[in-house]
Design a protein around this motif. Structure first.
Motif, PDB file in Angstrom:
ATOM      1  N   GLN A 402       0.865  -1.179   0.000  1.00  0.00           N
ATOM      2  CA  GLN A 402       0.000   0.000   0.000  1.00  0.00           C
ATOM      3  C   GLN A 402       0.904   1.232   0.000  1.00  0.00           C
ATOM      4  N   THR A 403       0.995   1.892  -1.148  1.00  0.00           N
ATOM      5  CA  THR A 403       1.950   2.994  -1.297  1.00  0.00           C
ATOM      6  C   THR A 403       1.519   3.937  -2.407  1.00  0.00           C
ATOM      7  N   VAL A 404       2.103   5.114  -2.419  1.00  0.00           N
ATOM      8  CA  VAL A 404       1.835   6.081  -3.498  1.00  0.00           C
ATOM      9  C   VAL A 404       2.684   5.761  -4.717  1.00  0.00           C
ATOM     10  N   PHE A 405       3.687   4.918  -4.550  1.00  0.00           N
ATOM     11  CA  PHE A 405       4.594   4.592  -5.652  1.00  0.00           C
ATOM     12  C   PHE A 405       3.998   3.501  -6.541  1.00  0.00           C
ATOM     13  N   SER A 406       4.381   3.527  -7.812  1.00  0.00           N
ATOM     14  CA  SER A 406       3.985   2.466  -8.739  1.00  0.00           C
ATOM     15  C   SER A 406       4.935   1.285  -8.577  1.00  0.00           C
ATOM     16  N   GLU A 407       4.577   0.184  -9.225  1.00  0.00           N
ATOM     17  CA  GLU A 407       5.440  -0.994  -9.184  1.00  0.00           C
ATOM     18  C   GLU A 407       6.820  -0.674  -9.743  1.00  0.00           C
ATOM     19  N   ILE A 424       5.603  -7.805 -10.244  1.00  0.00           N
ATOM     20  CA  ILE A 424       4.819  -8.878 -10.842  1.00  0.00           C
ATOM     21  C   ILE A 424       4.408  -8.521 -12.263  1.00  0.00           C
ATOM     22  N   GLY A 425       4.349  -7.211 -12.568  1.00  0.00           N
ATOM     23  CA  GLY A 425       4.002  -6.773 -13.908  1.00  0.00           C
ATOM     24  C   GLY A 425       5.040  -7.139 -14.953  1.00  0.00           C
ATOM     25  N   VAL A 435      -2.709  -2.355  -9.118  1.00  0.00           N
ATOM     26  CA  VAL A 435      -2.873  -1.436  -7.990  1.00  0.00           C
ATOM     27  C   VAL A 435      -3.627  -2.172  -6.888  1.00  0.00           C
ATOM     28  N   PRO A 436      -3.055  -2.204  -5.660  1.00  0.00           N
ATOM     29  CA  PRO A 436      -1.726  -1.727  -5.290  1.00  0.00           C
ATOM     30  C   PRO A 436      -0.625  -2.590  -5.924  1.00  0.00           C
ATOM     31  N   PRO A 437       0.582  -2.053  -6.040  1.00  0.00           N
ATOM     32  CA  PRO A 437       1.674  -2.785  -6.692  1.00  0.00           C
ATOM     33  C   PRO A 437       2.052  -4.054  -5.936  1.00  0.00           C
ATOM     34  N   GLN A 438       2.549  -5.047  -6.701  1.00  0.00           N
ATOM     35  CA  GLN A 438       2.984  -6.309  -6.114  1.00  0.00           C
ATOM     36  C   GLN A 438       4.429  -6.594  -6.512  1.00  0.00           C
ATOM     37  N   ILE A 439       5.194  -7.059  -5.550  1.00  0.00           N
ATOM     38  CA  ILE A 439       6.621  -7.311  -5.737  1.00  0.00           C
ATOM     39  C   ILE A 439       6.932  -8.771  -5.409  1.00  0.00           C
TER      40      ILE A 439
END
Length: 472
Positions: A402-407, A424-425, A435-439
């Protein structure tokens, strides 16, 4: 449901928890335990059957892992819908990241393994035994599908550990999945449409493209590949990683497995390619049987490799062909030689036969489980900003941040701190914004010190402060 009456045989060599698991599973599949039924509590069932609560807990945990029941917080365990299908009566490589010259302090590459724990002395001893003049026959070309000694050991191992039922002649040895897949593609009709998981293996996508085969991405749902999308898009061959989907970490449940096998059985040209790339490493329950073990119509083509269990550089993978494809394979590739040196094949065969392989796997399973526990513990202070998933098996997990940054920004900020992570993208051919980004975080090649120091630094690079510790 007041209680479950099952006959458990204490004289049987099958553990009691396994007997209980089989009984409940078969009752759910047969409809004897209706969908939505609440199962007895662990304590009540243990008292009723005169067994330990641990036995019931182990059985329930496996049923949850396979999607036959679900645990509802403060309510108990409930039976889930499962298609009535004979398949449910089970009989008793990650893609390499683009190379770049950049020195990372902490590398969370999911393709890495723990090289420090390899049993070099044992390997050297077995290799010395193979390199003997009594084995002069190994200097000659062997069986085109691979030496029978290794195929025999693989057949035995697959049956014992994955429930895979096959004859020795159904196994083909090759120097990696990327060498076996083109053989398989050429074996199938050129006009078929392949469907691959998305996000998924980058290597698979490129193989279909390189060999001029039509292939389409199919979305991965919470419980695995979308069977509905396979049907709608007219797919003939589905490529899946059901035991631990890469990269999402999803484990395909019993209902989805049944649906997928039903889909394949409904038309004669349909097959499923099951890539069981890291099934040896499961941490929350015993290993889930392979999809191939549930197959009753010869539609599952099984693929696996020694890259995770032994070493990526060994370059030995194997494929189990359904008998309906075997004759065609043998006719098509009659003059091919095995792409794996016979000395290497004999070395692995002896390593397995002498029991070293199973002992090595047991040690590595405990080691990777410990690393996973260290990793999740290091991430716990950053919840709920950072949520962990995919931790039931394998050698990587997925972080939802949960962040303002993109993946892309998270990956770049980590890189600026000399920490290697993957979004993951990067495994999504459609490049959808998540959204939210996944790592994706791999932990196989990390030391305990790497985890202890690397995670706080990674969180600092993402501006996620340690003060969030304790928030739930």
């Amino acid at each position: 449901m007041d209680m479950l009456m099952f006959q458990l045989d204490r004289r049987n060599s099958v553990p009691l928890y396994n007997q209980l698991y089989q009984e409940i599973k078969e009752a759910i599949a047969a409809g004897k335990i209706p969908v939505g039924t609440k199962l007895p509590s662990k304590r009540k069932l243990a008292d009723f059957l005169a067994i330990s609560q641990t036995t019931v807990e182990l059985a329930y945990s496996q049923l949850v892992a396979e999607g036959f029941i679900e645990a509802r917080e403060r309510k108990g365990f409930f039976a889930l819908p499962v298609e009535e299908l004979a398949y449910l009566d089970v009989p008793h490589e990650e893609p390499a990241a683009p190379g770049e010259r950049f020195e990372y302090r902490y590398d969370f590459n999911p393709a890495k393994i723990d090289t420090r724990s390899f049993p070099f002395s044992t390997w050297r001893k077995v290799a010395k035994e193979v390199m003997d003049e009594m084995n002069h026959h190994l200097l000659l070309s062997g069986h085109p599908q691979g030496d029978e000694a290794l195929r025999q050991e693989i057949s035995r191992y697959l049956f014992q550990s994955r429930g895979v039922v096959c004859d020795v002649d159904q196994i083909i040895i090759g120097s990696g999945t990327e060498q076996l897949m083109p053989l398989l593609i050429r074996l199938l009709d050129k006009g078929v449409l392949f469907g691959f998981e998305n996000p998924g293996y980058a290597l698979t996508h490129s193989i279909f493209e390189h060999y001029d085969r039509k292939a389409v991405p199919i979305a991965v749902e919470e419980d695995g590949i979308s069977v509905h999308s396979l049907e709608v898009r007219g797919v003939d061959i589905a490529y899946v990683t059901p035991s631990h989907q890469f990269p999402t970490g999803t484990v395909m449940g019993a209902t989805k497995r049944a649906q997928l096998l039903n889909w394949a059985a409904s038309k004669p040209e349909r097959y499923i390619i099951e890539d069981d790339y890291d099934s040896e490493f499961r941490y929350t329950s015993r290993p889930i049987p392979a999809l191939q073990s549930m197959d009753r119509s010869g539609r599952v083509i099984y693929l696996s490799t020694f890259s995770k269990s032994l070493m990526p550089s060994l370059r030995i993978a194997y494929m189990v062909l359904p008998k309906r494809l075997l004759r065609s394979y043998q006719q098509t590739f009659l003059h091919y030689s095995s792409s794996v040196p016979r000395m290497d094949q004999q070395l692995v065969a002896d390593f397995m036969k002498q029991g070293h392989f199973s002992r090595h796997l047991n040690r590595m399973r405990k080691l990777y489980k410990k690393k996973l526990e260290q990793l999740t513990a290091a991430l716990r202070p950053f919840a709920p900003t950072v949520k962990v998933s995919g931790e039931q098996a394998g050698m990587h997990i997925v972080l939802t941040v949960q962040t303002v940054f993109s993946e892309e920004q998270l990956v770049e900020r980590a890189k600026a701190a000399k920490i290697r992570v993957f979004g993951i993208g990067s495994y999504d051919v459609e490049q959808k914004t998540v959204v939210p980004p996944q790592i994706v975080l791999g932990f196989g090649g990390l030391t305990a010190e790497d985890i202890e120091k690397g995670i706080p630094e990674l969180m600092r690079s993402w501006d996620i402060p340690i003060k969030k510790a304790g928030h739930q």
